[in-house]
Design a protein around this motif. Sequence first.
Motif, PDB file in Angstrom:
ATOM      1  N   UNK A  99       0.689  -1.323  -0.093  1.00 22.55           N
ATOM      2  CA  UNK A  99       0.044  -0.071  -0.165  1.00 22.55           C
ATOM      3  C   UNK A  99       0.894   1.218  -0.063  1.00 22.55           C
ATOM      4  N   UNK A 100       0.405   2.136  -0.858  1.00 26.37           N
ATOM      5  CA  UNK A 100       1.431   3.393  -1.031  1.00 26.37           C
ATOM      6  C   UNK A 100       2.395   3.523  -1.746  1.00 26.37           C
ATOM      7  N   UNK A 101       2.802   2.241  -2.125  1.00 28.40           N
ATOM      8  CA  UNK A 101       3.870   2.268  -3.132  1.00 28.40           C
ATOM      9  C   UNK A 101       3.765   2.868  -4.410  1.00 28.40           C
ATOM     10  N   UNK A 102       4.469   3.619  -5.131  1.00 26.02           N
ATOM     11  CA  UNK A 102       4.293   4.612  -6.314  1.00 26.02           C
ATOM     12  C   UNK A 102       3.792   3.541  -7.568  1.00 26.02           C
ATOM     13  N   UNK A 103       2.984   3.987  -8.286  1.00 21.92           N
ATOM     14  CA  UNK A 103       2.692   3.297  -9.513  1.00 21.92           C
ATOM     15  C   UNK A 103       3.479   3.015 -10.510  1.00 21.92           C
ATOM     16  N   UNK A 104       3.777   1.959 -11.151  1.00 18.64           N
ATOM     17  CA  UNK A 104       4.765   1.939 -12.196  1.00 18.64           C
ATOM     18  C   UNK A 104       4.310   3.006 -13.244  1.00 18.64           C
ATOM     19  N   UNK A 105       5.385   3.489 -13.838  1.00 20.38           N
ATOM     20  CA  UNK A 105       5.073   4.382 -15.129  1.00 20.38           C
ATOM     21  C   UNK A 105       5.208   3.528 -16.321  1.00 20.38           C
ATOM     22  N   UNK A 106       5.294   2.342 -16.553  1.00 17.08           N
ATOM     23  CA  UNK A 106       5.281   1.517 -17.557  1.00 17.08           C
ATOM     24  C   UNK A 106       3.943   1.276 -17.853  1.00 17.08           C
ATOM     25  N   UNK A 107       3.475   0.712 -18.807  1.00 19.78           N
ATOM     26  CA  UNK A 107       2.075   0.053 -19.311  1.00 19.78           C
ATOM     27  C   UNK A 107       1.621  -0.931 -18.592  1.00 19.78           C
ATOM     28  N   UNK A 108       0.436  -1.096 -18.072  1.00 20.62           N
ATOM     29  CA  UNK A 108      -0.037  -2.189 -17.482  1.00 20.62           C
ATOM     30  C   UNK A 108       0.095  -3.418 -18.414  1.00 20.62           C
ATOM     31  N   UNK A 109       0.747  -4.459 -17.823  1.00 22.28           N
ATOM     32  CA  UNK A 109       0.904  -5.869 -18.446  1.00 22.28           C
ATOM     33  C   UNK A 109       2.328  -5.690 -19.038  1.00 22.28           C
ATOM     34  N   UNK A 110       3.078  -4.683 -18.977  1.00 23.55           N
ATOM     35  CA  UNK A 110       4.370  -4.558 -20.153  1.00 23.55           C
ATOM     36  C   UNK A 110       5.303  -5.667 -19.464  1.00 23.55           C
ATOM     37  N   UNK A 125       8.509  -5.308 -19.064  1.00 20.96           N
ATOM     38  CA  UNK A 125       9.358  -4.607 -18.245  1.00 20.96           C
ATOM     39  C   UNK A 125       8.802  -3.626 -17.408  1.00 20.96           C
ATOM     40  N   UNK A 126       8.712  -3.821 -16.057  1.00 21.32           N
ATOM     41  CA  UNK A 126       8.151  -2.752 -15.173  1.00 21.32           C
ATOM     42  C   UNK A 126       9.134  -1.579 -14.804  1.00 21.32           C
ATOM     43  N   UNK A 127       8.618  -0.195 -14.917  1.00 21.70           N
ATOM     44  CA  UNK A 127       9.626   0.738 -14.591  1.00 21.70           C
ATOM     45  C   UNK A 127       8.949   1.571 -13.817  1.00 21.70           C
ATOM     46  N   UNK A 128       9.683   2.350 -13.001  1.00 27.07           N
ATOM     47  CA  UNK A 128       9.026   3.305 -11.849  1.00 27.07           C
ATOM     48  C   UNK A 128       9.846   4.567 -12.157  1.00 27.07           C
ATOM     49  N   UNK A 129       9.326   5.660 -11.448  1.00 23.56           N
ATOM     50  CA  UNK A 129      10.068   7.033 -11.491  1.00 23.56           C
ATOM     51  C   UNK A 129      10.780   7.011 -10.144  1.00 23.56           C
ATOM     52  N   UNK A 130      12.259   7.269 -10.310  1.00 20.09           N
ATOM     53  CA  UNK A 130      13.152   7.102  -8.917  1.00 20.09           C
ATOM     54  C   UNK A 130      12.806   7.999  -8.028  1.00 20.09           C
ATOM     55  N   UNK A 131      12.384   9.499  -8.178  1.00 21.02           N
ATOM     56  CA  UNK A 131      12.013  10.178  -7.299  1.00 21.02           C
ATOM     57  C   UNK A 131      11.018   9.837  -6.386  1.00 21.02           C
ATOM     58  N   UNK A 132      10.005   9.224  -6.810  1.00 24.73           N
ATOM     59  CA  UNK A 132       8.775   8.710  -6.154  1.00 24.73           C
ATOM     60  C   UNK A 132       9.463   7.309  -5.255  1.00 24.73           C
ATOM     61  N   UNK A 133      10.185   6.436  -5.975  1.00 23.07           N
ATOM     62  CA  UNK A 133      10.376   5.292  -5.214  1.00 23.07           C
ATOM     63  C   UNK A 133      11.425   5.684  -4.138  1.00 23.07           C
ATOM     64  N   UNK A 134      12.341   6.740  -4.336  1.00 24.11           N
ATOM     65  CA  UNK A 134      13.333   6.883  -3.199  1.00 24.11           C
ATOM     66  C   UNK A 134      12.591   7.525  -2.057  1.00 24.11           C
ATOM     67  N   UNK A 135      11.524   8.557  -2.355  1.00 27.18           N
ATOM     68  CA  UNK A 135      10.839   8.933  -1.185  1.00 27.18           C
ATOM     69  C   UNK A 135       9.909   7.881  -0.392  1.00 27.18           C
ATOM     70  N   UNK A 136       9.482   6.985  -1.277  1.00 22.93           N
ATOM     71  CA  UNK A 136       8.620   6.047  -0.525  1.00 22.93           C
ATOM     72  C   UNK A 136       9.616   5.090   0.408  1.00 22.93           C
ATOM     73  N   UNK A 153      12.479   6.128   1.615  1.00 24.86           N
ATOM     74  CA  UNK A 153      12.700   6.656   2.892  1.00 24.86           C
ATOM     75  C   UNK A 153      11.781   7.030   3.927  1.00 24.86           C
ATOM     76  N   UNK A 154      10.501   6.631   3.471  1.00 26.50           N
ATOM     77  CA  UNK A 154       9.398   7.147   4.701  1.00 26.50           C
ATOM     78  C   UNK A 154       9.021   8.480   4.506  1.00 26.50           C
ATOM     79  N   UNK A 155       9.350   8.897   3.298  1.00 27.53           N
ATOM     80  CA  UNK A 155       8.628  10.405   3.113  1.00 27.53           C
ATOM     81  C   UNK A 155       7.705  10.652   2.147  1.00 27.53           C
TER      82      UNK A 155
END
Length: 236
Positions: free
Chosen positions: A36-47, A49-60, A62-64
């Motif tokens: 819960x709360x983990x950033x959504x992937x920026x890749x298409x559903x079902x792709x 290769x799953x990709x995320x935005x690093x600024x969002x994942x780093x913040x999550x 880090x508890x920010x």
Amino acid sequence: MIRAGRKHLVRTREQLAQHMGMAMGTFRNKKPYAAAGFPEPISSTGGRVMLWDGEQTDAFLAGEPVPDLPPAGADEDLLDRQEAAEELNVTPKTWDDYKTSPQIAPHLVVVHGVEHYPRAVIHAFKKSRPGKQAATGRPKGSANAIPRNQLHERITPLLDAAPAITINEVREHLGIAYSTAQQALAKLRADRIAELMTAAPELSFDQAAEHLGYPPAVRRAARQVTARTPRGQDHA
């Protein structure tokens, strides 16, 4: 979709696993990105290769608070295969044909093994796509929207971009009847095969068709046109 200017922030599963100190097998099994709360992937559903935005994942991690992504819609946004197809209102398979076009192919951006294209390039192609106006909103059963003397001119760019293009795909692009698309496409392919055989007499019909990228399934119609065409007739 990779928002404009954020290509350097894209993260993969492998990079996230490393950041979290997990073995890749553990990461696959636990799927921490489903928390819960983990950033959504920026890749298409079902792709693949799953990709995320690093600024969002780093913040999550880090508890920010997770920052919002910039609004979508910028010309420099990078769209993957599924998104590009949706932008043009075509199937991903049709996009696979489109992406070989000289208008699109030079702008390929590969991010962690995934093909992306700038939104502006896709929009420019959409505006210049042969038959775009005729193909949208044409009433079912209405007459061909393109004069017959313009058919070859309109189909030629489609055949250039995708030698194996189907009759139904031509219909989709140009809004013409099935029989009209079938006849015009067969004639164009037959003309090109004949021209190549004239330039290279050592080639058989099938060898010339293979050289031009025409699959066996479409050659029968072209062969029939060739058989009906008197030798020496102008193929223009």
